[in-house]
Write a protein that holds these residues in place. Structure first.
Motif, PDB file in Angstrom:
ATOM      1  N   PHE A 298      86.238  52.965  79.450  1.00  0.00           N
ATOM      2  CA  PHE A 298      84.812  52.682  79.357  1.00  0.00           C
ATOM      3  C   PHE A 298      83.957  53.809  79.965  1.00  0.00           C
ATOM      4  CE2 PHE A 298      86.949  48.585  79.364  1.00  0.00           C
ATOM      5  CZ  PHE A 298      86.329  47.912  78.322  1.00  0.00           C
ATOM      6  N   ASP A 299      84.602  54.846  80.462  1.00  0.00           N
ATOM      7  CA  ASP A 299      83.893  55.844  81.265  1.00  0.00           C
ATOM      8  C   ASP A 299      83.455  57.052  80.425  1.00  0.00           C
ATOM      9  OD1 ASP A 299      82.848  56.944  83.596  1.00  0.00           O
ATOM     10  OD2 ASP A 299      84.657  58.119  83.932  1.00  0.00           O
ATOM     11  N   GLU A 300      82.145  57.366  80.476  1.00  0.00           N
ATOM     12  CA  GLU A 300      81.596  58.516  79.770  1.00  0.00           C
ATOM     13  C   GLU A 300      81.089  59.594  80.733  1.00  0.00           C
ATOM     14  OE1 GLU A 300      79.461  57.470  75.720  1.00  0.00           O
ATOM     15  OE2 GLU A 300      78.717  56.120  77.275  1.00  0.00           O
ATOM     16  N   ALA A 301      81.392  59.440  82.006  1.00  0.00           N
ATOM     17  CA  ALA A 301      80.786  60.305  83.020  1.00  0.00           C
ATOM     18  C   ALA A 301      81.079  61.784  82.776  1.00  0.00           C
ATOM     19  CB  ALA A 301      81.264  59.890  84.411  1.00  0.00           C
ATOM     20  N   ARG A 302      82.287  62.117  82.300  1.00  0.00           N
ATOM     21  CA  ARG A 302      82.616  63.539  82.145  1.00  0.00           C
ATOM     22  C   ARG A 302      81.773  64.205  81.066  1.00  0.00           C
ATOM     23  NH1 ARG A 302      86.388  65.110  78.183  1.00  0.00           N
ATOM     24  NH2 ARG A 302      87.265  63.417  76.910  1.00  0.00           N
ATOM     25  N   TYR A 303      81.349  63.428  80.052  1.00  0.00           N
ATOM     26  CA  TYR A 303      80.488  63.993  79.014  1.00  0.00           C
ATOM     27  C   TYR A 303      79.088  64.254  79.569  1.00  0.00           C
ATOM     28  CZ  TYR A 303      84.259  62.327  75.995  1.00  0.00           C
ATOM     29  OH  TYR A 303      85.474  62.103  75.419  1.00  0.00           O
ATOM     30  N   ALA A 304      78.612  63.331  80.376  1.00  0.00           N
ATOM     31  CA  ALA A 304      77.307  63.531  81.012  1.00  0.00           C
ATOM     32  C   ALA A 304      77.336  64.754  81.921  1.00  0.00           C
ATOM     33  CB  ALA A 304      76.913  62.283  81.805  1.00  0.00           C
ATOM     34  N   GLU A 305      78.424  64.913  82.665  1.00  0.00           N
ATOM     35  CA  GLU A 305      78.531  66.057  83.573  1.00  0.00           C
ATOM     36  C   GLU A 305      78.596  67.370  82.802  1.00  0.00           C
ATOM     37  OE1 GLU A 305      81.947  65.029  85.805  1.00  0.00           O
ATOM     38  OE2 GLU A 305      80.912  63.467  86.992  1.00  0.00           O
ATOM     39  N   GLN A 306      79.201  67.352  81.603  1.00  0.00           N
ATOM     40  CA  GLN A 306      79.257  68.561  80.794  1.00  0.00           C
ATOM     41  C   GLN A 306      77.858  69.020  80.406  1.00  0.00           C
ATOM     42  OE1 GLN A 306      80.390  69.481  76.207  1.00  0.00           O
ATOM     43  NE2 GLN A 306      82.002  68.412  77.337  1.00  0.00           N
ATOM     44  N   VAL A 307      77.014  68.085  79.974  1.00  0.00           N
ATOM     45  CA  VAL A 307      75.637  68.424  79.606  1.00  0.00           C
ATOM     46  C   VAL A 307      74.848  68.847  80.841  1.00  0.00           C
ATOM     47  CG1 VAL A 307      73.496  67.551  78.586  1.00  0.00           C
ATOM     48  CG2 VAL A 307      75.707  66.874  77.610  1.00  0.00           C
ATOM     49  N   ALA A 308      75.057  68.138  81.942  1.00  0.00           N
ATOM     50  CA  ALA A 308      74.346  68.467  83.181  1.00  0.00           C
ATOM     51  C   ALA A 308      74.664  69.888  83.636  1.00  0.00           C
ATOM     52  CB  ALA A 308      74.707  67.462  84.270  1.00  0.00           C
ATOM     53  N   ARG A 309      75.935  70.290  83.547  1.00  0.00           N
ATOM     54  CA  ARG A 309      76.311  71.655  83.945  1.00  0.00           C
ATOM     55  C   ARG A 309      75.684  72.689  83.016  1.00  0.00           C
ATOM     56  NH1 ARG A 309      81.423  69.268  84.608  1.00  0.00           N
ATOM     57  NH2 ARG A 309      82.077  70.130  82.586  1.00  0.00           N
ATOM     58  N   ARG A 310      75.692  72.405  81.722  1.00  0.00           N
ATOM     59  CA  ARG A 310      75.158  73.382  80.766  1.00  0.00           C
ATOM     60  C   ARG A 310      73.685  73.665  81.019  1.00  0.00           C
ATOM     61  NH1 ARG A 310      76.021  73.579  74.194  1.00  0.00           N
ATOM     62  NH2 ARG A 310      74.463  75.194  73.760  1.00  0.00           N
ATOM     63  N   TYR A 311      72.937  72.629  81.401  1.00  0.00           N
ATOM     64  CA  TYR A 311      71.496  72.796  81.574  1.00  0.00           C
ATOM     65  C   TYR A 311      71.061  72.827  83.033  1.00  0.00           C
ATOM     66  CZ  TYR A 311      71.028  72.553  76.585  1.00  0.00           C
ATOM     67  OH  TYR A 311      71.140  72.847  75.246  1.00  0.00           O
ATOM     68  N   GLY A 312      72.025  72.899  83.943  1.00  0.00           N
ATOM     69  CA  GLY A 312      71.692  73.046  85.352  1.00  0.00           C
ATOM     70  C   GLY A 312      70.818  71.936  85.889  1.00  0.00           C
ATOM     71  N   THR A 313      71.069  70.707  85.454  1.00  0.00           N
ATOM     72  CA  THR A 313      70.224  69.601  85.907  1.00  0.00           C
ATOM     73  C   THR A 313      70.585  69.199  87.332  1.00  0.00           C
ATOM     74  OG1 THR A 313      71.631  67.736  85.196  1.00  0.00           O
ATOM     75  CG2 THR A 313      70.224  68.764  83.523  1.00  0.00           C
ATOM     76  N   ASP A 314      69.658  68.555  87.977  1.00  0.00           N
ATOM     77  CA  ASP A 314      69.885  67.958  89.294  1.00  0.00           C
ATOM     78  C   ASP A 314      70.494  66.586  89.018  1.00  0.00           C
ATOM     79  OD1 ASP A 314      69.851  66.967  91.829  1.00  0.00           O
ATOM     80  OD2 ASP A 314      67.675  66.957  92.045  1.00  0.00           O
ATOM     81  N   HIS A 315      71.823  66.569  88.892  1.00  0.00           N
ATOM     82  CA  HIS A 315      72.516  65.393  88.366  1.00  0.00           C
ATOM     83  C   HIS A 315      73.025  64.492  89.481  1.00  0.00           C
ATOM     84  CE1 HIS A 315      74.426  63.033  85.293  1.00  0.00           C
ATOM     85  NE2 HIS A 315      75.628  63.185  85.818  1.00  0.00           N
ATOM     86  N   TYR A 316      72.853  63.205  89.278  1.00  0.00           N
ATOM     87  CA  TYR A 316      73.291  62.206  90.250  1.00  0.00           C
ATOM     88  C   TYR A 316      74.074  61.145  89.498  1.00  0.00           C
ATOM     89  CZ  TYR A 316      72.944  58.835  94.124  1.00  0.00           C
ATOM     90  OH  TYR A 316      73.218  57.961  95.139  1.00  0.00           O
ATOM     91  N   SER A 317      75.308  60.919  89.924  1.00  0.00           N
ATOM     92  CA  SER A 317      76.161  59.958  89.237  1.00  0.00           C
ATOM     93  C   SER A 317      76.921  59.132  90.263  1.00  0.00           C
ATOM     94  CB  SER A 317      77.148  60.688  88.320  1.00  0.00           C
ATOM     95  OG  SER A 317      78.027  59.770  87.700  1.00  0.00           O
ATOM     96  N   VAL A 318      77.086  57.861  89.978  1.00  0.00           N
ATOM     97  CA  VAL A 318      77.903  56.995  90.822  1.00  0.00           C
ATOM     98  C   VAL A 318      78.863  56.218  89.934  1.00  0.00           C
ATOM     99  CG1 VAL A 318      76.136  56.741  92.594  1.00  0.00           C
ATOM    100  CG2 VAL A 318      76.269  55.074  90.742  1.00  0.00           C
ATOM    101  N   GLN A 319      79.967  55.834  90.508  1.00  0.00           N
ATOM    102  CA  GLN A 319      80.950  55.038  89.775  1.00  0.00           C
ATOM    103  C   GLN A 319      80.743  53.562  90.097  1.00  0.00           C
ATOM    104  OE1 GLN A 319      85.502  54.779  90.473  1.00  0.00           O
ATOM    105  NE2 GLN A 319      85.253  56.295  88.844  1.00  0.00           N
ATOM    106  N   VAL A 320      80.696  52.769  89.038  1.00  0.00           N
ATOM    107  CA  VAL A 320      80.525  51.326  89.180  1.00  0.00           C
ATOM    108  C   VAL A 320      81.879  50.664  88.965  1.00  0.00           C
ATOM    109  CG1 VAL A 320      79.409  49.279  88.231  1.00  0.00           C
ATOM    110  CG2 VAL A 320      78.143  51.422  88.404  1.00  0.00           C
TER     111      VAL A 320
END
Length: 655
Positions: A298-320
């Protein structure tokens, strides 16, 4: 973002009870924790809760014109307010603030009911014009912001941003609408304009309601509808470039705020497209947030992190934790009506997370409906091709017989079950699509209801919701189901889910893919620009190829799924049995108790996967208990009393 409420005397100028109006307003405090206000004059009362986003020092509502003859209570954002302010100033109107709320007041003075045609944004508002003795209610074109209303027996019309505001009025009749109950167990939500109560309605997207004291009754008027009419385009490349230009404009106008702003980032195509566009338009790193799940399935976090790295976002993620079922009871408070989309739980969590860092978040909602991203569209087109091979006189008996003989796939995932049974091919196009989106299939739903409930329905089926919209929509099979989803699933499920979850945390969510000029342009794309070679969002993905990786663009869609089946056989096992076979549901008189017991027994034993109907029943039970016991105003009046006529009253009363 805000909450609104009001009371209007349709026939006289009787005094408005300030305590009742304040109660209606305060119960929506979560929508606007920053400020609140009430305006009362003979026969009319407006109330407002404010979440301050623009012009923080001004913009207190209800807000009036210069002489106090026109007042507004407003929920939303009008993104072209500066242009409108300049235009109205040139026409002689004087502004005291720099907020979009005051634009509505002067736009009403200048254009009357046609003012809504000038607004670009999301909104639900009420305008009171003393000189015309007129109350004007309006909701935005796509239904991003909600608006409920009810005509009381004493001639007062009450309205609010959420149904709980209406429940706070002691004279609101609390009888269930049997048709809405059927709709709910078919769709998992109550589609507009119906509500779960007989006396209350939602103002449908793209509609207004004008009430003149002494001469009018509630008759909504439609001012806009989505038009999916294909037009000729020069080339695929030119269309993709234009699409990206229009996306940039839709995102850009949503970046105006006097408070911290960010975006949801799931790693799917739509949210990634929004974040990539924001990054190109922003000088500072975009604040993004996402949630991950402990179960990799059910986890999509690695895809979000890929986009965040590409665009240098200030990314915040937690595991539920995947067993985050503590929200089951909370959902009834958040959604008011029965609401059975279990992804409301992770949506609630991601809004909770976002609010820790920002007050405004952009989302990618609407992309699947607009660009044909759902897998069910692919299956629907496959089915239509099969239907086209045989006339209905042969197809219906052939596939109907095969469907009865072939083992039922009740254990399968809904999309697989709905699209692989022979019964779907025996139906016409609308019946087949209804079968694919129904939370509980027809046969099971019919067995769920009692004989008394069936008599109350008088042959009504939720399929009529789709048929009523299809009469006004396109005929092309893909465009037709897109249109149906934009009239039902989008406002009733997706936008409702996000609005209530975000507002529960005082978070404003903006949806650039539902910018109405963007929707109007995309609505004119030919079907093969949306779906091609088995791929949905075809042109959208072509335009995004320079900005997102192939993996992000073409990976399988996941969504915010939760493991209901495992919950119900594990930690929630005893609760499921107690609720589904318990007193609250049984005493409504709506259900066949033997079917309820069978559902539970077969699911817990592993014979069938009935997680969808069981979840729907749990949410319905939670709604009943909250509506009856949760609010003091509801405690003295039975919700179910007279919900069904005649014979049912003796078994349906829960006083």
């Amino acid at each position: 973002m805000c909450g609104i409420a009001g009371i209007f005397d349709l026939y006289d100028r009787r005094p408005i009870d300030r305590d009742i109006l304040s109660r209606m307003n305060d119960i929506q405090r979560h929508r606007g924790p920053d400020d609140g206000g009430v305006h009362i004059e003979p026969g009319i009362g407006l109330a407002h809760r404010r979440l301050s986003i623009i012009d923080l020092s001004a913009g207190h509502q209800p807000l009036s014109n210069e002489d106090g003859t026109v007042w507004v209570s407003y929920n939303g954002e009008i993104y072209n307010f500066k242009e409108l302010m300049n235009e109205l100033s040139r026409r002689g109107h004087v502004f005291r603030t720099r907020c979009d709320t005051e634009v509505i007041v002067h736009a009403w003075e200048e254009w009357g009911e046609k003012c809504v045609h000038h607004f670009r944004g999301m909104f639900a508002f009420a305008v009171w014009d003393r000189n015309r003795a007129t109350l004007f209610l309006a909701r935005d074109r796509l239904g991003i912001k909600p608006l409920y209303y009810a005509l009381l027996p004493d001639g007062h019309l009450i309205f609010g941003s959420e149904l709980k505001a209406l429940f706070a009025h002691p004279h609101l009749p609390r009888q269930l609408d049997p048709l809405a109950v059927e709709d709910y167990f078919a769709f998992g939500y109550v589609p507009d304009p119906r509500t779960i109560l007989r006396c209350a309605e939602k103002l449908a997207p793209g509609h207004t309601l004008t009430l003149c004291r002494g001469v009018s009754t509630p008759e909504p008027r439609q001012y806009w509808d989505v038009a999916l009419e294909p037009r000729t385009l020069d080339s695929e490349l030119a269309a993709a470039e234009t699409l990206m230009e229009k996306l940039r404009e839709a995102v850009d106008i949503r970046l105006v705020a006097d408070v911290p702003l960010g975006a949801f980032l799931s790693g799917g195509v739509d949210s990634s497209a929004v974040v990539a566009t924001m990054a190109q338009l922003s000088n500072d790193p975009v604040r993004t947030c996402s949630i991950g799940f402990s179960d990799p399935a059910f986890d999509e976090a690695r895809y979000a992190e890929q986009v965040a790295r590409r665009y240098g976002t200030d990314h915040y993620s937690v595991q539920v934790d995947q067993d985050d079922f503590g929200l089951v009871d909370r959902l009834a408070d958040v959604y008011d009506e029965p609401y059975a989309d279990s992804s409301a739980m992770p949506t609630y969590r991601v809004c909770e997370l976002a609010r820790q860092r920002v007050k405004v978040a952009l989302s990618g909602d609407g992309g699947d409906e607009l660009f044909a991203g759902y897998r069910r569209y692919r299956w629907h087109l496959h089915e239509q091709r099969v239907r086209g091979l045989l006339p209905s006189s042969l197809r219906q008996p052939l596939f109907g017989t095969l469907g009865r003989l072939y083992p039922k796939l009740d254990w399968a995932p809904r999309i697989f079950r709905a699209k692989t049974t022979f019964q779907a091919l025996a139906r016409d196009a609308l019946e087949g699509y209804f079968h694919s989106v129904a939370v509980i299939p027809n046969e099971l739903r019919h067995s769920l209801f009692s004989e008394v409930m069936h008599r109350e329905l008088q042959g009504y089926e939720a399929l009529e919701v789709l048929r009523s919209h299809a009469r006004h929509g396109p005929e092309h099979p893909l465009l037709q189901v897109q249109y149906l989803d934009m009239k039902t699933y989008l406002p009733g499920d997706i936008l409702t889910k996000v609005d209530r979850a975000s507002m529960a945390h005082g978070l404003e969510v903006r949806v650039p893919l539902l910018d109405h000029p963007f929707v109007e342009w995309a609505g004119g794309l030919p079907p093969n620009f949306k779906y091609q070679a088995g791929e949905g969002k075809y042109l959208f993905k072509q335009g995004l190829r320079p900005y997102l990786s192939e993996e992000i663009l073409y990976r399988s869609k996941m969504g915010f799924a939760v493991p209901l089946a495992a919950w119900f056989r594990g930690p929630l096992r005893e609760r499921v049995r107690a609720v589904v076979t318990g007193q609250t549901l049984a005493e409504t008189g709506l259900f066949e108790t033997r079917t309820l017991r069978r559902l539970v027994d077969q699911h817990l034993s592993g014979v069938r996967d009935y997680s969808a109907p069981i979840w729907s029943l749990l949410m319905f039970d939670a709604f009943l208990r909250r509506a009856i016991e949760g609010e003091p105003s509801a405690g003295t009046s039975s919700l179910i009393d007279d919900a069904l006529d005649g014979e049912a009253r003796s078994v349906a009363k829960l006083s």
